[in-house]
Structures are given as structure tokens and as C-alpha cells.
Scaffold this active site. Structure first.
Site, short mmCIF file in Angstrom:
data_model
loop_
_atom_site.label_atom_id
_atom_site.label_comp_id
_atom_site.label_asym_id
_atom_site.label_seq_id
_atom_site.Cartn_x
_atom_site.Cartn_y
_atom_site.Cartn_z
N HIS A 271 0.85 -1.19 0.00
CA HIS A 271 0.00 0.00 0.00
C HIS A 271 0.89 1.24 0.00
O HIS A 271 1.94 1.25 0.64
CB HIS A 271 -0.91 0.02 1.24
CG HIS A 271 -2.07 0.94 1.06
ND1 HIS A 271 -1.99 2.29 1.30
CD2 HIS A 271 -3.32 0.70 0.62
CE1 HIS A 271 -3.16 2.85 1.02
NE2 HIS A 271 -3.98 1.91 0.60
N ASP A 328 -7.87 -5.25 -0.41
CA ASP A 328 -8.34 -6.14 -1.48
C ASP A 328 -7.99 -7.60 -1.24
O ASP A 328 -8.39 -8.46 -2.03
CB ASP A 328 -7.71 -5.69 -2.81
CG ASP A 328 -8.31 -4.37 -3.27
OD1 ASP A 328 -7.55 -3.48 -3.66
OD2 ASP A 328 -9.54 -4.23 -3.18
#
Ligand code: SDX
Length: 392
Positions: A271, A328
Site C-alpha cells: 500500500h 483487497d
């Protein structure tokens, strides 16, 4: 040089705006919507309440929430001609491309949603899209599944109505399953906003030219589609399926992810902002256990995902690069247990992110932000004279 001396690829160190909507702390794994922690909201609020909070800045009273929902219901229909556009797509069309097209097409049927300068005009465009978008989502899925397109029922809650529109078979009374309602409600809350991510920045910059709200959202859907962004939730399931087909050999895929020659990304990991853990991934991982348990679903994919996470946490390639599961990584496992087709996973992400995109677009317009127009460092040719084609 076009007036600037340094560039910032991917805007890794650039602040694009001031915003009062969402707060992230990447080091501490903190996510708050208008000051409320994501943990509390996921536990105690429902999705429509969170949509109101993100857009207008405060948790609604019962009266405000009722009015918001009834205004949305007034617009929970779409012009039947939208079906002609939907019919024009091949069944093989990816639902994100269909959804982006239909969202932009809505402008043609709602011209009042384009030139919105007053808060009231913005509000009307906002309740219109909050009413119509779930229909587009449901119809996109049903088209792919060869099911007839229909509406839900205005007597239902917002999330219940979405589930009914998605799953009701023509010949049956659709039974609401509270496990699915709670699971979807929580997932939509967890996806609702995330400050200036790629798709939100897209919505803001398109909206900054005063293109209409629906056109700005359509652009955001296209940005979210990419496998490096929202498209990752579909890519994660495809990766986990491949590992399962490969006999569950997670070590082989970990090795591939470290192979510089063949840059395979471990989808669902990493991320830009979170450098220790993504608080949403923690909540979704627990929800996956709960939902599959409640549904009595045994899915080996979940064990493979947990195995991959465990190995990554012990592998210094990932630890050094601070690569942990993101939002996700586990979400698709829940969508799958709800019988949502894998190509629809990123559409579900868009459904959750809709109120966040709306909130950010509204803040940008109310703050009268200038049109987005960055500069560059020019590295091309210096001045040279034109040569006729016979001289080249
Ligand atoms: C979302 O921004 C948001 O908030 C997004 C989002 C939201 O709510 O809106 O949180 C939603 O998009 C989550 C991310 C979903 N994407 C994926 O899961 C795809 C896989 N992840 C990566 O592509 C990547 O981690 C990103 C895109 C998420 C972040 O990319 P960055 O910040 O540009 O980092 P990078 O690509 O520069 O990588 C840094 C290093 C590199 O290695 P080195 O060149 O330093 O040797 O880490 C490596 C990368 O090769 N790396 C990975 C990896 N992610 C980064 N290596 C293997 N697998 C990965 N997943």
C-alpha cells in the site's frame, strides 16, 4: 523546463488538496471518516448513515436519515433506454467498463445533474446517483448472468434493496439473509472512502473542470478498474485460485513475487500509505471467518490466503518493503461466499466507494478549487526547423 525543477512520479510526496473528510495514519494503521474510527463505524453504523456522514460531515439524526433515504428512493429508477445501451455490450464485456459507460450515459437522462453550483443543485445530483447507481450495478451483474433486469422494492433498506436487485430470481420471493446483509453493509462501509487515492484524485481532477458529477464518477470507475487499484480484489482471487490449482504451493508464488526478472506482484499486498497494516484488511479477515462460518462455507482459498499472509510476515523481502495485506486481499473471499461473480468484485468496490467519491467531489466544488493543471519538466528537443518530406 516549463517552470518547475523537480517532479514527483505518482505524486508520492505531493499533497493535492486540503480535506476534512478522511484521515489516514499509515504508520499507525489509522483510518477515520470525519473523525470516527473505521472500527467503530464498521461495528455500529450502517452504510447509508456512513454515506451521509462522509458527504455532509455529521452522523444524521433519524429524521435526516429518513429524509435522505426517501429522497434517494424517489430517484431509484433509471430511464428504460439505459437497457438499450446495456444490450449493446457483448456478454464478455468487463462489468467495470459497462458500469463506467452507463454512469456517464446517465448524464443524458439527467441534464440537471451537470451545471450544479448551489448546494441544493448538488444535493439533487447526489441523491439521484445514490438512487440509480445500485440499479446499474445490479443490472450489469444480471446482464452477465443472463437474468432479467428488474427493480428492488422501495419498502426495503438500502443494502437489502441492492441484494434483492442483484439476486432475486424471476420466479421466487427473495428471502433476505441477515448474514449477507450485514456482510455487504460492513464491506461497503470499509470501502467508502480513502482520502486521495488514484480513483478519488481522478474524480476530483475531472470534477475540477466542472464536468458533471456523473462524468466525474465515470472517470473514477475507470481508474478504480486497474489491477494496481480496485481491480486487485479480482486479481487476488484469480491468484489464489491459481495457487490452489498449483497444489497450494504458496512458496512458489512468494518466490515469483521476488523474482526481479519476471515482476509478478503478490496481488492484495502492499500500500502507498499503510506501512504496517491496513486496518480494513484486519476487519475483513475476521469478517471472512465469521461470514463463511455463519454460512457454513468451507473455502480452501481462505486457508491459502492466510498461509500467504503468514509467510509474507516472516519473509524479509516483504517485511523490508513493508508489504502487508491490503483491503483487497480478503474481500473477494467474502464476495465469493455471497455468490457474487469474480468479475463483479471491483464493481462492489465502486459501490462502496461511491459516497466517498461524492463527498470528495462536493468538497472540491464547495471549496471552489481551481481546475487541476500540473506542470512538467521538459526533456524533449530544443527548437528546430521544419523539413519537407523529401528532405527527411
Ligand atoms: C487499493 O491508495 C489507496 O488508498 C488505494 C486503496 C483505496 O482504498 O483506495 O487502498 C485501494 O488500491 C489497494 C491496493 C491494491 N493493489 C494491489 O494489491 C496490487 C499489488 N500492490 C502493488 O502494486 C503496490 O503495492 C501498490 C500499487 C499498492 C503500491 O505501490 P507503490 O506505493 O507505488 O509501491 P511500489 O510499486 O513502488 O513498490 C515498492 C517496492 C518495489 O520493490 P523495489 O522496486 O523497491 O525492489 O515494493 C515492491 C515493488 O516491486 N512491491 C511488491 C508489491 N507491492 C510493492 N512486490 C511484490 N508484490 C507486491 N504486491
Amino acid at each position: 523546463t516549463g517552470g518547475v525543477t523537480t517532479i514527483d512520479p505518482g505524486y508520492k510526496n505531493t499533497g493535492s488538496c486540503v480535506s476534512a473528510i478522511t484521515f489516514l495514519d499509515g504508520e499507525k494503521g489509522i483510518l477515520r471518516y470525519r473523525g470516527y474510527s473505521i472500527e467503530e463505524l464498521a461495528e455500529k453504523a450502517d452504510f447509508l448513515e456512513v454515506a451521509y456522514l462522509l458527504i455532509f460531515g455529521e452522523l444524521p439524526t433519524q429524521e435526516q436519515l429518513d429524509k435522505f433515504h426517501s429522497d434517494i428512493k424517489k430517484h431509484s429508477v433509471v430511464d428504460d433506454d439505459i437497457k438499450k445501451i446495456l444490450d449493446a455490450f457483448p456478454k464478455s464485456a468487463h462489468p467495470m467498463g459497462v458500469l463506467s459507460s452507463l454512469t456517464s450515459a446517465l448524464t443524458a437522462f439527467n441534464p440537471s445533474s451537470v451545471n450544479v453550483d448551489s448546494e441544493e443543485e448538488m444535493y439533487n445530483a447526489i441523491v439521484r446517483i445514490l438512487g440509480k447507481f445500485p440499479i446499474l450495478v445490479a443490472w450489469t451483474m444480471r446482464k452477465k448472468m443472463g437474468l432479467p433486469l428488474d427493480y428492488g422494492s422501495s419498502s426495503l433498506g438500502y443494502v437489502e434493496n441492492i441484494l434483492q436487485m442483484m439476486f432475486k430470481r424471476p420466479d421466487e420471493n427473495y428471502e433476505q439473509n441477515p448474514i449477507l446483509v450485514n456482510a455487504l453493509d460492513k464491506l461497503l462501509i470499509l470501502h467508502a472512502d480513502h482520502e486521495q487515492n488514484c480513483s478519488t484524485s481522478t474524480v476530483r481532477i475531472v470534477g475540477s473542470s466542472h464536468a458533471g458529477l456523473f462524468a466525474s464518477l465515470s472517470a473514477g470507475i475507470s481508474a478504480l478498474w486497474g489491477p494496481l487499484h480496485g481491480g486487485a480484489n479480482q486479481a487476488v482471487l484469480e491468484m489464489l485460485e491459481a495457487i490452489k490449482e498449483d497444489g497450494g504451493d504458496t512458496k512458489k508464488y512468494m518466490g515469483k513475487a521476488k523474482d526481479k526478472e519476471d515482476p509478478f506482484r503478490l496481488m492484495g499486498f502492499g500500500h502507498r500509505v499503510y506501512k504496517n497494516f491496513d486496518p480494513r484488511a484486519r476487519i475483513i479477515k475476521k469478517a471472512a471467518d465469521d461470514v463463511l462460518g455463519d454460512l457454513g462455507v468451507e473455502d480452501p482459498i481462505l486457508d491459502i490466503a492466510k498461509g500467504l499472509e503468514k509467510e509474507a510476515l516472516e519473509d524479509d523481502y516483504f517485511v523490508k518493503r513493508k508489504l502487508y495485506p491490503n483491503v483487497d486481499f480478503y474481500s473477494g473471499i467474502i464476495y465469493r461466499s455471497m455468490n457474487i461473480p469474480v468479475e463483479m468484485f471491483t464493481v462492489m468496490f465502486a459501490l462502496g466507494r461511491l459516497p466517498g467519491w461524492i463527498a470528495q467531489w462536493r468538497e472540491m466544488r464547495l471549496n471552489k478549487e481551481p481546475i487541476g493543471r500540473p506542470r512538467q519538466v521538459y526533456t524533449g528537443e530544443t527548437l528546430r526547423s521544419f523539413k519537407g518530406i523529401n528532405e527527411r
